[in-house]
Design a protein around this motif. Structure first.
Motif, PDB file in Angstrom:
ATOM      1  N   MET A  57       0.824  -1.209   0.000  1.00 50.91           N
ATOM      2  CA  MET A  57       0.000   0.000   0.000  1.00 50.91           C
ATOM      3  C   MET A  57       0.859   1.260   0.000  1.00 50.91           C
ATOM      4  O   MET A  57       0.354   2.361  -0.149  1.00 50.91           O
ATOM      5  CB  MET A  57      -0.886   0.048   1.244  1.00 50.91           C
ATOM      6  N   ARG A  77      -5.801   5.923  -6.853  1.00 48.75           N
ATOM      7  CA  ARG A  77      -5.979   4.891  -5.842  1.00 48.75           C
ATOM      8  C   ARG A  77      -6.244   3.555  -6.517  1.00 48.75           C
ATOM      9  O   ARG A  77      -7.371   3.174  -6.731  1.00 48.75           O
ATOM     10  CB  ARG A  77      -7.126   5.246  -4.898  1.00 48.75           C
ATOM     11  N   LYS A 104     -11.176  11.710  -2.118  1.00 48.20           N
ATOM     12  CA  LYS A 104      -9.913  12.169  -2.708  1.00 48.20           C
ATOM     13  C   LYS A 104     -10.114  12.536  -4.178  1.00 48.20           C
ATOM     14  O   LYS A 104      -9.269  13.151  -4.784  1.00 48.20           O
ATOM     15  CB  LYS A 104      -8.868  11.052  -2.615  1.00 48.20           C
ATOM     16  N   ALA A 149     -13.915  -0.573   0.136  1.00 51.91           N
ATOM     17  CA  ALA A 149     -12.716  -0.816  -0.668  1.00 51.91           C
ATOM     18  C   ALA A 149     -13.059  -0.870  -2.155  1.00 51.91           C
ATOM     19  O   ALA A 149     -12.364  -0.288  -2.984  1.00 51.91           O
ATOM     20  CB  ALA A 149     -12.046  -2.117  -0.225  1.00 51.91           C
TER      21      ALA A 149
END
Ligand SMILES: Nc1ncnc2c1ncn2[C@@H]1O[C@H](COP(=O)(O)OP(=O)(O)O)[C@@H](O)[C@H]1O
Ligand SMILES: [Mg+2]
Lengths: 257, 252
Positions: A57, A77, A104, A149
């Motif tokens: 990550m 992402r 984001k 997620a």
């Protein structure tokens, strides 16, 4: 190095320094994950599985070695992480938890909510967007964590023992749902678990980490047709091999010491 | 069930009634001189007179100004410094001994400086009130920020909110909010104590009016203002609880 690998790890090692004591957690780690693969990583507690996910990550830096992640769109992402405990933010309603990672992006609030509700529907919680996390069962919370997620449309889904806190029926339902989502979305999954039977049931390939510092002790392709049947002899056979690989290495280590 | 719900109210009313009864009885039966303790039955008349003269409204207005501004300044500084020291060990170390030096100094000990810096005027009272509020909110905020679950911070990191400001905004502040609110609520009461104290030295307001009244032995007027403070505090605390209930509606 295979050209279609979405993740390539070369000679990775990682150590933590605590009060002047060096704690080597991982070493000599090589890994190629082909795009679209469902990879399970097994190993006993403390071997460094979570640490490996943190490195992938970009949350921890390796001491040596390289990690290359090749995502197509160069999306900001490309990876999303699901934890063992759902870790929902209790002050956000379910839909706002799911759209967390979208904040984001340049999406408007309405677009984020829309995408969150769609993702919620895909994990079977269409009606639950306006509930608070504490109003959900453990299984539902974990579904929301999975939706959170998936909501950022990751190319790689990292899961850290995501189902190990759930009771067996809930766990099995979520396992099958995960397989369905993985097959329909074409994402790459790295699934960490200490349950070897679970790993073999779910994955295309099982990697076993063992030792201190942790190394790859076993890498096994699970070439069993899907849909699979829990407890099928072909799966038990493979699970036994992974267990034998880990046990053999453990004995070897005792002897060396 | 309905009967059970009524029990707390009934007992509350009974307790208050008994309190007023004993209070009324003490001067009436000569246990204590009514010059030293006014009877509750004298209070309404004193209250009406105080309102008619316009003194009550002025005093309450001024004190509310001091209270609100003192609370605002103290709480703001407390939250900001509490967050900074809670998030950054370096900042905390830097301030550790400054805090140890200043913390034990009572708000009232600042009166001479407050007068020198601000004169016998409103800012002096606001300053005294803000100091008391500051410490309560500062420690509450610092503690709450430190106690934020590391696992939730990891969630912020994992979803790309890993800068200090993003972490604060997305996770730490909402997670610390209940703790910060506890500090703010404590300071609602503390600030009223400071209001009275801060106005004792001459800044116009409730406190000053109480000092005047007591020097004239007008104890009934003193009691009027005591009850005024109690009522205002009760109002604010109720209001605060309502707002808090909305902010923390997510809790079971
Ligand atoms: N932030 C950290 N600082 C120091 N040591 C750590 C940190 N994170 C993990 N470790 C150590 O790394 C080892 C592996 O931890 P972890 O990756 O969580 O194992 P696993 O997930 O396989 O159970 C453990 O010995 C743990 O104590
Ligand atoms: Mg772990």
């Amino acid at each position: 190095m295979s050209a279609d690998a979405i993740i390539t790890i070369r000679d990775l090692a990682l150590a933590f320094e605590q009060n002047g004591v060096r704690n080597e957690v991982l070493r000599h780690l090589d890994l190629d994950v082909p795009r679209g693969q469902f990879l399970a990583i097994v190993g006993s507690s403390g071997v460094g599985k979570s640490t490996l996910l943190r490195v992938l990550m970009g949350l921890s830096a390796p001491s040596v070695g390289t990690v290359t992640v090749r995502t197509t769109a160069g999306t900001e992402r490309a990876m999303a992480l699901v934890f063992q405990d759902a870790r929902l933010l209790p002050w956000r309603r379910v839909a706002a938890n799911v759209s967390f990672g979208l904040e984001k992006t340049g999406l408007t609030k309405a677009e984020r909510r829309d995408q969150a509700l769609k993702t919620l529907a895909s994990v079977g919680l269409r009606e639950h967007g306006d509930r608070w996390p504490h109003q959900l069962s453990g299984g539902q919370r974990q579904r929301v964590a999975l939706a959170r997620a998936l909501c950022i449309r990751p190319e790689i889904l990292l899961m850290d023992e995501p189902f190990s806190a759930l009771d067996a029926p809930t766990r099995e339902a979520l396992q099958d749902e995960l397989i369905r989502l993985w097959q329909s979305q074409g994402i790459t999954v790295l699934f960490v678990t200490h349950d070897i039977d679970e790993a073999v049931y779910l994955a295309d390939r099982v990697i076993a980490l063992g030792g201190k510092p942790g190394e790859v002790r076993s890498s096994l392709a699970v070439e069993v047709e899907r849909p699979r049947r829990r407890g099928a002899p072909s799966l038990s056979f493979l699970a036994d091999r992974v267990k034998a690989d880990l046990a053999a290495e453990a004995d070897h280590h005792d002897w060396v010491i | 069930m309905a009967a059970n719900k009524a029990v707390p109210y009934a007992l509350g009313a009974a307790g208050l009634g008994a309190f007023l009864g004993i209070w009324q009885a003490a001067p009436s039966f000569g246990f204590i001189s009514s010059a030293l303790l006014p009877k509750p039955s004298d209070i309404p008349a004193a209250f009406v007179a105080e309102i008619k003269s316009g003194l009550w409204v002025d005093a309450v207005r001024l004190s509310l100004e001091h209270y609100a501004l003192g609370l605002l300044c103290g709480a703001f500084a407390g939250v900001v410094l509490g967050i900074l020291t809670g998030m950054s060990a370096r900042f905390e170390w830097t301030l550790a001994w400054v805090v140890r030096v200043l913390r034990p100094i009572p708000g009232l000990a600042w009166v001479p400086f407050a007068i020198l810096w601000f004169g016998v005027d409103q800012p002096a009272a606001i300053f005294i009130i803000a100091i008391g509020v500051f410490w309560i909110v500062f420690f509450a905020t610092q503690g709450a920020i430190r106690a934020v679950d590391r696992d939730l911070i990891e969630v912020a990191d994992a979803f790309g909110f890993s800068s200090g400001f993003d972490r604060l905004r997305k996770v730490m502040l909402p997670a610390a909010l209940p703790g910060i609110l506890v500090g703010l609520r404590t300071s609602l009461g503390q600030a009223w104590m400071s209001v009275v104290a801060a106005e004792l030295f001459g800044v116009a307001g409730l406190g000053q009016r109480m000092t005047q009244a007591s020097s004239l032995l007008a104890t009934d007027i003193v009691v009027v203002y005591m009850l005024t403070i109690a009522a205002l505090y009760g109002l604010m605390d109720t209001l605060f609880l309502a707002i808090q209930g909305r902010l923390l509606a997510y809790r079971p």
